[in-house]
Motif scaffolding. Structure first.
Motif, PDB file in Angstrom:
ATOM      1  N   GLU A 157      -5.132   6.554  -3.017  1.00 61.80           N
ATOM      2  CA  GLU A 157      -4.174   5.433  -1.911  1.00 61.80           C
ATOM      3  C   GLU A 157      -3.711   7.124  -0.892  1.00 61.80           C
ATOM      4  O   GLU A 157      -3.461   6.583   0.356  1.00 61.80           O
ATOM      5  CB  GLU A 157      -2.786   5.705  -2.703  1.00 61.80           C
ATOM      6  CG  GLU A 157      -1.401   4.737  -2.298  1.00 61.80           C
ATOM      7  CD  GLU A 157      -0.224   4.702  -1.852  1.00 61.80           C
ATOM      8  OE1 GLU A 157       0.897   4.078  -1.674  1.00 61.80           O
ATOM      9  OE2 GLU A 157      -0.137   4.718  -3.776  1.00 61.80           O
TER      10      GLU A 157
ATOM     11  N   ALA B 254       0.239  -1.609  -8.257  1.00 60.17           N
ATOM     12  CA  ALA B 254       0.922  -3.127  -7.667  1.00 60.17           C
ATOM     13  C   ALA B 254       1.256  -2.305  -6.626  1.00 60.17           C
ATOM     14  O   ALA B 254       1.472  -2.769  -5.679  1.00 60.17           O
ATOM     15  CB  ALA B 254       1.479  -4.179  -8.545  1.00 60.17           C
ATOM     16  N   ALA B 255       2.012  -1.458  -7.006  1.00 64.86           N
ATOM     17  CA  ALA B 255       2.544  -0.437  -5.707  1.00 64.86           C
ATOM     18  C   ALA B 255       2.157   0.149  -4.251  1.00 64.86           C
ATOM     19  O   ALA B 255       2.042  -0.062  -3.106  1.00 64.86           O
ATOM     20  CB  ALA B 255       3.646   0.517  -6.654  1.00 64.86           C
ATOM     21  N   THR B 256       0.894   0.681  -4.741  1.00 68.61           N
ATOM     22  CA  THR B 256      -0.649   0.945  -4.069  1.00 68.61           C
ATOM     23  C   THR B 256      -0.500   0.006  -2.964  1.00 68.61           C
ATOM     24  O   THR B 256      -0.617   0.062  -1.544  1.00 68.61           O
ATOM     25  CB  THR B 256      -1.630   1.405  -4.478  1.00 68.61           C
ATOM     26  OG1 THR B 256      -1.051   2.929  -5.556  1.00 68.61           O
ATOM     27  CG2 THR B 256      -2.369   1.976  -3.573  1.00 68.61           C
ATOM     28  N   ALA B 257      -0.891  -1.770  -4.003  1.00 63.91           N
ATOM     29  CA  ALA B 257      -0.962  -2.467  -3.153  1.00 63.91           C
ATOM     30  C   ALA B 257      -0.993  -2.238  -1.653  1.00 63.91           C
ATOM     31  O   ALA B 257      -0.487  -2.886  -0.918  1.00 63.91           O
ATOM     32  CB  ALA B 257      -1.486  -3.600  -4.115  1.00 63.91           C
ATOM     33  N   VAL B 258       1.263  -2.950  -2.488  1.00 63.40           N
ATOM     34  CA  VAL B 258       2.124  -2.781  -1.767  1.00 63.40           C
ATOM     35  C   VAL B 258       2.511  -2.040  -0.201  1.00 63.40           C
ATOM     36  O   VAL B 258       2.521  -2.851   1.337  1.00 63.40           O
ATOM     37  CB  VAL B 258       3.914  -3.148  -2.338  1.00 63.40           C
ATOM     38  CG1 VAL B 258       4.347  -3.142  -0.805  1.00 63.40           C
ATOM     39  CG2 VAL B 258       3.024  -4.423  -2.735  1.00 63.40           C
ATOM     40  N   ASN B 259       2.455  -0.814  -0.893  1.00 59.39           N
ATOM     41  CA  ASN B 259       2.708   0.294   0.329  1.00 59.39           C
ATOM     42  C   ASN B 259       1.345   0.146   1.267  1.00 59.39           C
ATOM     43  O   ASN B 259       1.702  -0.137   2.044  1.00 59.39           O
ATOM     44  CB  ASN B 259       2.171   1.804  -0.751  1.00 59.39           C
ATOM     45  CG  ASN B 259       3.257   1.935  -1.279  1.00 59.39           C
ATOM     46  OD1 ASN B 259       4.417   1.799  -1.360  1.00 59.39           O
ATOM     47  ND2 ASN B 259       3.122   2.495  -1.972  1.00 59.39           N
TER      48      ASN B 259
ATOM     49  N   HIS C 116      -1.060  -2.472   2.025  1.00 57.48           N
ATOM     50  CA  HIS C 116      -1.485  -3.357   2.904  1.00 57.48           C
ATOM     51  C   HIS C 116      -0.361  -4.363   3.158  1.00 57.48           C
ATOM     52  O   HIS C 116      -0.359  -4.730   4.293  1.00 57.48           O
ATOM     53  CB  HIS C 116      -1.602  -4.552   2.130  1.00 57.48           C
ATOM     54  CG  HIS C 116      -2.638  -5.840   2.117  1.00 57.48           C
ATOM     55  ND1 HIS C 116      -3.831  -6.782   1.997  1.00 57.48           N
ATOM     56  CD2 HIS C 116      -2.056  -7.112   2.949  1.00 57.48           C
ATOM     57  CE1 HIS C 116      -4.201  -7.305   2.300  1.00 57.48           C
ATOM     58  NE2 HIS C 116      -2.995  -7.537   3.648  1.00 57.48           N
ATOM     59  N   GLY C 117       1.184  -3.864   2.426  1.00 59.97           N
ATOM     60  CA  GLY C 117       2.650  -3.700   3.865  1.00 59.97           C
ATOM     61  C   GLY C 117       2.159  -3.047   4.770  1.00 59.97           C
ATOM     62  O   GLY C 117       3.463  -3.619   5.769  1.00 59.97           O
TER      63      GLY C 117
END
Length: 198
Positions: A131, A171-176, A178-179
């Motif tokens: 990340e 999941a938090a990494t994905a949101v951080n 991508h989002g």
């Protein structure tokens, strides 16, 4: 091409971060997620080699006393899945911090010299070095793709004893990423299909 189609540049660099034996020590790290990570990393490494795209290997040399990733520890070595493919890389970076952009030799300088603008970032740990590297790459203006299923991490305890599972952290990494606009989170299968198509 549809708006969401993935296009892999001919010189897209695959950045493989810290796939080292020390991360197999569950007594040191605790529970992990995504047992498919190493297989997906291997598939991407093979696809990049077959297409002649650049491969960058990054290895962590921890400065913390007693670390299983210290340069003089057996855990510093690459896991077999990477060691079997070592020697094919375009660049080998050694670092002592989370970001692969703070290592030796200088990753940013090498990418600039090669004219590379697209990065695919995989490895260990999802919410740490993967990340951090992806965030920094996004800040530096690279197009960044992160196949989350080619990464893994471990349960982690934070302030006040709050513990998040590896899956929650991923999941938090994905949101951080991508989002937050740092990177596009994709799957290994999507990348393999796109790499073959291009």
């Amino acid at each position: 091409m549809t708006e969401n189609a993935i296009e892999i540049a001919p010189d897209s660099a695959l950045i493989v971060i810290d796939v080292q034996k020390g991360f197999d020590d569950s007594s040191f790290w605790g529970p992990r997620d995504n047992p498919a990570a190493e297989g997906n990393i291997a598939a991407l490494m093979d696809a990049w080699e077959e297409s002649g795209r650049p491969l960058v290997l990054v290895r962590h040399a921890s400065l913390r006393p007693g670390s299983v990733l210290a340069a003089d520890s057996p855990g510093h070595a690459f896991k077999d899945v990477v060691a079997e493919r070592a020697g094919r890389e375009s660049l080998l970076v050694t670092k002592t911090v989370n970001s692969s952009f703070y290592g030796t030799p200088d990753l940013g300088e090498w990418l600039t010299a090669q004219g590379i603008r697209q990065l695919v970032v995989v490895g260990i740990q999802t919410n740490m070095c993967v990340e951090t590297t992806a965030r920094m790459a996004g800040n530096l203006g690279y197009e960044v793709l992160v196949p989350l299923d080619a990464t893994h991490t471990f349960d982690l305890t934070g302030p006040g004893g709050l513990t998040l599972t590896a899956a929650q952290l991923a999941a938090a990494t994905a949101v951080n990423l991508h989002g937050g606009g740092f990177a596009r989170v994709v799957t290994t299968a999507e990348l393999l299909t796109a790499a073959e198509a291009s």
